[in-house]
Design a protein around this motif. Structure first.
Motif, PDB file in Angstrom:
ATOM      1  N   VAL A  43      77.048 -50.158-101.697  1.00  0.00           N
ATOM      2  CA  VAL A  43      78.304 -49.600-101.205  1.00  0.00           C
ATOM      3  C   VAL A  43      78.151 -49.290 -99.724  1.00  0.00           C
ATOM      4  N   VAL A  44      79.080 -49.827 -98.922  1.00  0.00           N
ATOM      5  CA  VAL A  44      79.145 -49.508 -97.495  1.00  0.00           C
ATOM      6  C   VAL A  44      80.532 -48.931 -97.244  1.00  0.00           C
ATOM      7  N   ALA A  45      80.564 -47.698 -96.745  1.00  0.00           N
ATOM      8  CA  ALA A  45      81.849 -47.017 -96.520  1.00  0.00           C
ATOM      9  C   ALA A  45      81.871 -46.428 -95.117  1.00  0.00           C
ATOM     10  N   ASP A  46      83.071 -46.332 -94.559  1.00  0.00           N
ATOM     11  CA  ASP A  46      83.237 -45.698 -93.254  1.00  0.00           C
ATOM     12  C   ASP A  46      84.512 -44.863 -93.262  1.00  0.00           C
ATOM     13  N   ASN A  47      84.645 -43.999 -92.279  1.00  0.00           N
ATOM     14  CA  ASN A  47      85.845 -43.170 -92.167  1.00  0.00           C
ATOM     15  C   ASN A  47      86.749 -43.672 -91.037  1.00  0.00           C
ATOM     16  N   GLY A  48      86.773 -44.985 -90.867  1.00  0.00           N
ATOM     17  CA  GLY A  48      87.593 -45.616 -89.822  1.00  0.00           C
ATOM     18  C   GLY A  48      89.049 -45.739 -90.215  1.00  0.00           C
ATOM     19  N   PRO A  49      89.767 -46.613 -89.518  1.00  0.00           N
ATOM     20  CA  PRO A  49      91.208 -46.734 -89.716  1.00  0.00           C
ATOM     21  C   PRO A  49      91.603 -47.396 -91.036  1.00  0.00           C
ATOM     22  N   GLY A  50      90.670 -48.009 -91.719  1.00  0.00           N
ATOM     23  CA  GLY A  50      90.992 -48.659 -92.989  1.00  0.00           C
ATOM     24  C   GLY A  50      91.571 -50.042 -92.787  1.00  0.00           C
ATOM     25  N   ILE A  51      91.845 -50.689 -93.895  1.00  0.00           N
ATOM     26  CA  ILE A  51      92.426 -52.029 -93.900  1.00  0.00           C
ATOM     27  C   ILE A  51      93.785 -51.931 -94.561  1.00  0.00           C
ATOM     28  N   GLN A  52      94.772 -52.508 -93.940  1.00  0.00           N
ATOM     29  CA  GLN A  52      96.118 -52.496 -94.506  1.00  0.00           C
ATOM     30  C   GLN A  52      96.119 -53.194 -95.862  1.00  0.00           C
ATOM     31  N   ALA A  53      96.859 -52.656 -96.817  1.00  0.00           N
ATOM     32  CA  ALA A  53      96.899 -53.228 -98.168  1.00  0.00           C
ATOM     33  C   ALA A  53      97.268 -54.712 -98.142  1.00  0.00           C
ATOM     34  N   ALA A  54      98.156 -55.104 -97.255  1.00  0.00           N
ATOM     35  CA  ALA A  54      98.590 -56.505 -97.168  1.00  0.00           C
ATOM     36  C   ALA A  54      97.476 -57.419 -96.663  1.00  0.00           C
TER      37      ALA A  54
END
Length: 116
Positions: A43-54
């Motif tokens: 698991v690699v996780a970050d607290n960045g802006p995320g990825i748009q669902a689309a």
């Protein structure tokens, strides 16, 4: 799967997390978790802006990138490569994007036996 392929998966996921956080104000956080109780769970996780669902379905396509392309290089190769490596090893990769982005890779035990 050999050790180099596993390092490619980890390296690309961590590299993308670092890029996602690069221009964001702190605090910035990336976590990497590995567990091998039943195959491998990465698991690699970050607290960045995320990825748009689309975009989630598109991010594993060759050449797809949300970042500007520099004149000297091509973008959109890392996640496509990760996807190919994971699927060739019989594994899965999932993405969630709530308050950052989280990639979870699961590889079956037999794929990890080949890496030893």
């Amino acid at each position: 799967m050999d050790v180099h392929a596993l390092l490619t998966v980890i390296g690309n996921l961590v590299d993308n997390a670092i890029e996602a956080l690069g221009r964001r104000p702190g605090p910035r956080e990336i976590t990497l978790k590995l567990a091998d109780s039943d195959g491998l769970r990465l698991v690699v996780a970050d607290n960045g802006p995320g990825i748009q669902a689309a975009q989630v379905e598109d991010i594993f396509q060759d050449g797809y990138s949300t970042k500007a392309t520099a004149s000297s290089g091509r973008r959109g190769l890392g996640l496509a490569l990760v996807h190919r490596i994971v699927h060739r090893a019989g594994g899965t990769i999932t993405v969630t994007s709530e308050g950052g982005t989280c990639f979870e890779v699961r590889l079956p035990a037999q794929a990890m036996e080949a890496a030893r």
